[in-house]
Write a protein that holds these residues in place. Sequence first.
Motif, PDB file in Angstrom:
ATOM      1  N   TYR A 270       0.689  -0.902   0.085  1.00 36.62           N
ATOM      2  CA  TYR A 270      -0.159   0.367  -0.017  1.00 36.62           C
ATOM      3  C   TYR A 270       1.125   1.208   0.027  1.00 36.62           C
ATOM      4  CZ  TYR A 270      -4.457  -2.398   0.623  1.00 36.62           C
ATOM      5  OH  TYR A 270      -5.224  -3.709   0.408  1.00 36.62           O
ATOM      6  N   ARG A 271       2.039   1.114   0.321  1.00 36.51           N
ATOM      7  CA  ARG A 271       2.529   2.432   0.235  1.00 36.51           C
ATOM      8  C   ARG A 271       2.822   3.099  -0.886  1.00 36.51           C
ATOM      9  NH1 ARG A 271       9.092   3.137   3.508  1.00 36.51           N
ATOM     10  NH2 ARG A 271       9.283   5.608   2.673  1.00 36.51           N
ATOM     11  N   ARG A 272       3.545   1.843  -2.167  1.00 39.14           N
ATOM     12  CA  ARG A 272       3.597   2.563  -3.826  1.00 39.14           C
ATOM     13  C   ARG A 272       2.603   3.200  -4.168  1.00 39.14           C
ATOM     14  NH1 ARG A 272       8.032  -1.547  -4.895  1.00 39.14           N
ATOM     15  NH2 ARG A 272       9.117  -0.820  -3.179  1.00 39.14           N
ATOM     16  N   MET A 273       1.347   3.085  -3.245  1.00 41.79           N
ATOM     17  CA  MET A 273       0.097   4.142  -3.863  1.00 41.79           C
ATOM     18  C   MET A 273       0.218   5.124  -3.794  1.00 41.79           C
ATOM     19  SD  MET A 273      -3.593   1.940  -2.169  1.00 41.79           S
ATOM     20  CE  MET A 273      -3.599   2.682  -0.612  1.00 41.79           C
ATOM     21  N   ALA A 274      -0.424   5.915  -5.142  1.00 41.79           N
ATOM     22  CA  ALA A 274       0.103   7.404  -5.311  1.00 41.79           C
ATOM     23  C   ALA A 274      -1.453   8.508  -4.390  1.00 41.79           C
ATOM     24  CB  ALA A 274       0.037   8.415  -6.338  1.00 41.79           C
ATOM     25  N   GLU A 275      -2.177   7.420  -4.614  1.00 36.64           N
ATOM     26  CA  GLU A 275      -3.773   7.681  -4.175  1.00 36.64           C
ATOM     27  C   GLU A 275      -5.028   6.291  -4.016  1.00 36.64           C
ATOM     28  OE1 GLU A 275      -5.069  11.541  -6.899  1.00 36.64           O
ATOM     29  OE2 GLU A 275      -5.529   9.315  -7.262  1.00 36.64           O
ATOM     30  N   ARG A 276      -5.445   6.458  -2.937  1.00 33.82           N
ATOM     31  CA  ARG A 276      -6.814   5.269  -2.567  1.00 33.82           C
ATOM     32  C   ARG A 276      -7.605   5.333  -2.462  1.00 33.82           C
ATOM     33  NH1 ARG A 276      -5.505   1.759   2.450  1.00 33.82           N
ATOM     34  NH2 ARG A 276      -4.047   2.941   2.585  1.00 33.82           N
ATOM     35  N   ASP A 308      -9.107  18.088   2.553  1.00 31.11           N
ATOM     36  CA  ASP A 308      -7.871  18.686   2.139  1.00 31.11           C
ATOM     37  C   ASP A 308      -7.057  16.897   2.110  1.00 31.11           C
ATOM     38  OD1 ASP A 308      -7.925  20.607   3.172  1.00 31.11           O
ATOM     39  OD2 ASP A 308      -6.520  20.970   5.025  1.00 31.11           O
ATOM     40  N   ARG A 309      -5.266  17.071   1.034  1.00 30.12           N
ATOM     41  CA  ARG A 309      -5.868  15.672  -0.086  1.00 30.12           C
ATOM     42  C   ARG A 309      -7.217  14.801  -0.342  1.00 30.12           C
ATOM     43  NH1 ARG A 309      -1.561  14.085   4.959  1.00 30.12           N
ATOM     44  NH2 ARG A 309      -3.601  14.909   5.647  1.00 30.12           N
ATOM     45  N   VAL A 310      -8.039  15.208  -0.815  1.00 30.14           N
ATOM     46  CA  VAL A 310      -8.993  14.286  -1.167  1.00 30.14           C
ATOM     47  C   VAL A 310      -9.632  14.974  -2.519  1.00 30.14           C
ATOM     48  CG1 VAL A 310     -11.810  13.651  -0.804  1.00 30.14           C
ATOM     49  CG2 VAL A 310     -10.077  13.648   0.947  1.00 30.14           C
ATOM     50  N   ARG A 311      -9.790  13.401  -3.414  1.00 29.17           N
ATOM     51  CA  ARG A 311     -10.444  14.249  -5.015  1.00 29.17           C
ATOM     52  C   ARG A 311     -11.912  13.626  -4.838  1.00 29.17           C
ATOM     53  NH1 ARG A 311      -9.345  12.103  -9.811  1.00 29.17           N
ATOM     54  NH2 ARG A 311      -7.635  10.464  -8.625  1.00 29.17           N
ATOM     55  N   LEU A 326     -30.555   3.331  -2.590  1.00 30.35           N
ATOM     56  CA  LEU A 326     -29.093   2.766  -2.224  1.00 30.35           C
ATOM     57  C   LEU A 326     -27.782   4.657  -2.545  1.00 30.35           C
ATOM     58  CD1 LEU A 326     -28.366  -0.891  -3.003  1.00 30.35           C
ATOM     59  CD2 LEU A 326     -28.628   0.484  -0.382  1.00 30.35           C
ATOM     60  N   PHE A 327     -27.715   4.409  -2.166  1.00 28.65           N
ATOM     61  CA  PHE A 327     -26.096   5.802  -2.556  1.00 28.65           C
ATOM     62  C   PHE A 327     -24.328   5.178  -3.036  1.00 28.65           C
ATOM     63  CE2 PHE A 327     -29.934   8.638  -2.321  1.00 28.65           C
ATOM     64  CZ  PHE A 327     -29.991   9.013  -2.455  1.00 28.65           C
ATOM     65  N   GLU A 328     -23.795   5.425  -4.013  1.00 34.25           N
ATOM     66  CA  GLU A 328     -23.097   4.994  -4.203  1.00 34.25           C
ATOM     67  C   GLU A 328     -21.501   6.781  -4.232  1.00 34.25           C
ATOM     68  OE1 GLU A 328     -21.022   0.746  -5.648  1.00 34.25           O
ATOM     69  OE2 GLU A 328     -20.777   2.976  -7.732  1.00 34.25           O
ATOM     70  N   LEU A 329     -20.753   6.332  -3.305  1.00 32.49           N
ATOM     71  CA  LEU A 329     -19.696   7.590  -3.146  1.00 32.49           C
ATOM     72  C   LEU A 329     -18.488   6.753  -3.334  1.00 32.49           C
ATOM     73  CD1 LEU A 329     -18.859  10.603  -2.560  1.00 32.49           C
ATOM     74  CD2 LEU A 329     -18.782   9.554   0.019  1.00 32.49           C
ATOM     75  N   VAL A 330     -17.868   7.841  -4.336  1.00 35.47           N
ATOM     76  CA  VAL A 330     -16.260   7.442  -4.761  1.00 35.47           C
ATOM     77  C   VAL A 330     -15.448   8.521  -4.663  1.00 35.47           C
ATOM     78  CG1 VAL A 330     -14.932   6.304  -6.689  1.00 35.47           C
ATOM     79  CG2 VAL A 330     -17.192   5.514  -6.375  1.00 35.47           C
ATOM     80  N   PHE A 331     -14.549   8.032  -4.149  1.00 37.97           N
ATOM     81  CA  PHE A 331     -13.359   9.600  -3.362  1.00 37.97           C
ATOM     82  C   PHE A 331     -12.409   8.926  -3.514  1.00 37.97           C
ATOM     83  CE2 PHE A 331     -15.005   8.943   0.896  1.00 37.97           C
ATOM     84  CZ  PHE A 331     -14.225   9.549   1.225  1.00 37.97           C
ATOM     85  N   TRP A 332     -11.208   9.967  -3.729  1.00 36.67           N
ATOM     86  CA  TRP A 332      -9.489   9.474  -3.564  1.00 36.67           C
ATOM     87  C   TRP A 332      -9.513  10.228  -2.318  1.00 36.67           C
ATOM     88  CZ3 TRP A 332      -7.429   6.064  -7.273  1.00 36.67           C
ATOM     89  CH2 TRP A 332      -8.223   5.616  -7.962  1.00 36.67           C
ATOM     90  N   VAL A 333      -8.107   8.633  -1.722  1.00 38.65           N
ATOM     91  CA  VAL A 333      -8.107  10.567  -0.925  1.00 38.65           C
ATOM     92  C   VAL A 333      -5.786   9.914  -1.233  1.00 38.65           C
ATOM     93  CG1 VAL A 333      -6.567  10.084   1.644  1.00 38.65           C
ATOM     94  CG2 VAL A 333      -9.372   9.063   1.372  1.00 38.65           C
ATOM     95  N   GLN A 334      -5.680  11.217  -1.760  1.00 36.14           N
ATOM     96  CA  GLN A 334      -4.533  11.334  -1.730  1.00 36.14           C
ATOM     97  C   GLN A 334      -3.000  11.744  -1.192  1.00 36.14           C
ATOM     98  OE1 GLN A 334      -5.024  15.397  -3.592  1.00 36.14           O
ATOM     99  NE2 GLN A 334      -5.596  14.254  -5.684  1.00 36.14           N
ATOM    100  N   ASP A 335      -3.092  10.327  -0.041  1.00 37.98           N
ATOM    101  CA  ASP A 335      -1.940  10.284   0.540  1.00 37.98           C
ATOM    102  C   ASP A 335      -1.864   8.412   0.473  1.00 37.98           C
ATOM    103  OD1 ASP A 335      -0.749   9.357   3.292  1.00 37.98           O
ATOM    104  OD2 ASP A 335      -0.400  11.808   3.583  1.00 37.98           O
ATOM    105  N   ASP A 337      -1.150   7.842   3.903  1.00 44.07           N
ATOM    106  CA  ASP A 337      -0.694   6.180   5.027  1.00 44.07           C
ATOM    107  C   ASP A 337      -2.245   5.711   5.383  1.00 44.07           C
ATOM    108  OD1 ASP A 337      -1.338   7.119   8.218  1.00 44.07           O
ATOM    109  OD2 ASP A 337       0.940   6.944   8.302  1.00 44.07           O
ATOM    110  N   TYR A 338      -1.980   4.801   6.254  1.00 46.72           N
ATOM    111  CA  TYR A 338      -3.398   4.095   6.690  1.00 46.72           C
ATOM    112  C   TYR A 338      -4.305   5.192   7.601  1.00 46.72           C
ATOM    113  CZ  TYR A 338      -6.823   0.437   7.927  1.00 46.72           C
ATOM    114  OH  TYR A 338      -8.327   0.068   7.529  1.00 46.72           O
ATOM    115  N   ALA A 339      -3.967   5.640   8.019  1.00 52.48           N
ATOM    116  CA  ALA A 339      -4.049   5.912   9.777  1.00 52.48           C
ATOM    117  C   ALA A 339      -5.295   7.709   8.920  1.00 52.48           C
ATOM    118  CB  ALA A 339      -3.462   6.291  10.782  1.00 52.48           C
ATOM    119  N   VAL A 340      -3.943   7.889   8.146  1.00 49.61           N
ATOM    120  CA  VAL A 340      -5.185   9.974   7.407  1.00 49.61           C
ATOM    121  C   VAL A 340      -5.667   9.456   6.932  1.00 49.61           C
ATOM    122  CG1 VAL A 340      -4.309  10.936   5.496  1.00 49.61           C
ATOM    123  CG2 VAL A 340      -2.263  10.339   7.305  1.00 49.61           C
TER     124      VAL A 340
END
Length: 383
Positions: A270-276, A308-311, A326-335, A337-340
């Motif tokens: 998971y460290r190699r991920m630029a985004e989650r 912050d740091r969310v797309r 049902l609603f479906e939400l998709v977003f990207w965390v640009q970090d 780190d699992y805790a972030v």
Amino acid sequence: MQLRAEEITERLSGEAESFAEGVEATITGIGAWVQDHAVEWSVGILAVAAIYFVLRILRGFLFGLLHRKKKSETTWQNILARVIRATKSLFLLLFAAAIVLPILVSLDEEQRQWMRWIFVIVIALQGAFWARVVITAFLERAASASSSHGDNSLDNALGLLNVFANVLVFAVAIVFIISNLGGDPTALIAGLGVGGIAIGLAAQSLFEDLFAGLSIILDKPFLRGDFIIFGDKMGTVQKVGLKSTRITTLQGQQLVVNNSKLLGYEINNYRRMAERRIVLRLGVTYDTPRDTLAAIPGGIRQIVEAQDRVRFDRCHLAGYGDYAILFELVFWVQDRDYAVYMDIQQDILLGVHALFERNKVTFAFPTQTLHIDSVPEGMKPGR
């Protein structure tokens, strides 16, 4: 019987006289040789000693001139200084003898051959010492460069790599010596090959882990500090060793895994991920008004984009479930780190909860509605 004793005595006496004559002849020959060559050998030995001491002084002077204590030992200047320091005194002595004695001393062909053999042995071993210093310096330099980027795996394997390098260098030196002394090195190489196969079969699992460790170090599927998932286990890599890798799990205990076994898994790093990428599904009750349903995606988008740091990717009404819309939400965390990631997801979920409270939207949960029809008059019990 007395005659037999006299024969033995005469034989022993004759052998003693022959031995004494041989010793006397040897001493006489040595004395004659010393008398004939004493001057030239004295001059030669003095010249060898003088050149030897000059070379030792020159070695110390060059080392002091080149070596810089305040700089890294892996700089080119310090590597050259270490090579000079690795020059052995025996090599300097034989180098001085090889230069002086053939000029000042009369040597026969056998003596010259002996000198050539000795010099071949010493120069081969000295070359091995020089090569070892250079290879060690380059390995230290590579380990230092990796450590500066947060990768300590090569630094952990430096000891084993030095052992491999030393074995290889001195093996080449031994083969060179045997070849130049007129021997056949193929027999030695074949013997080492058979011995290596036997050792390899006896310690197969150990060598599997060692080479797997080298594979991790060189290929770098993960580094220290990476969060990985393999099989049904997950955790943060603490140390990549030569035989095993130590991983701290989410529960806090240390997990020690053999390198060969670890490489047998598919590893998610998971460290190699630029985004989650995060996908959330939310359910609201069926009695929610249509206008409120239409406003939910826009309200959730504002909540996500305020972080912050969310797309933000998308938010849609995704379908009708058994007990919820049902609603479906998709977003990207640009970090990575699992805790972030967990902190951001928590803030978004709390924001969605506040949005639903303001708009009097109820979260759906599993429910069942029982419908009871009226019973016709003629079918009531007791009739």
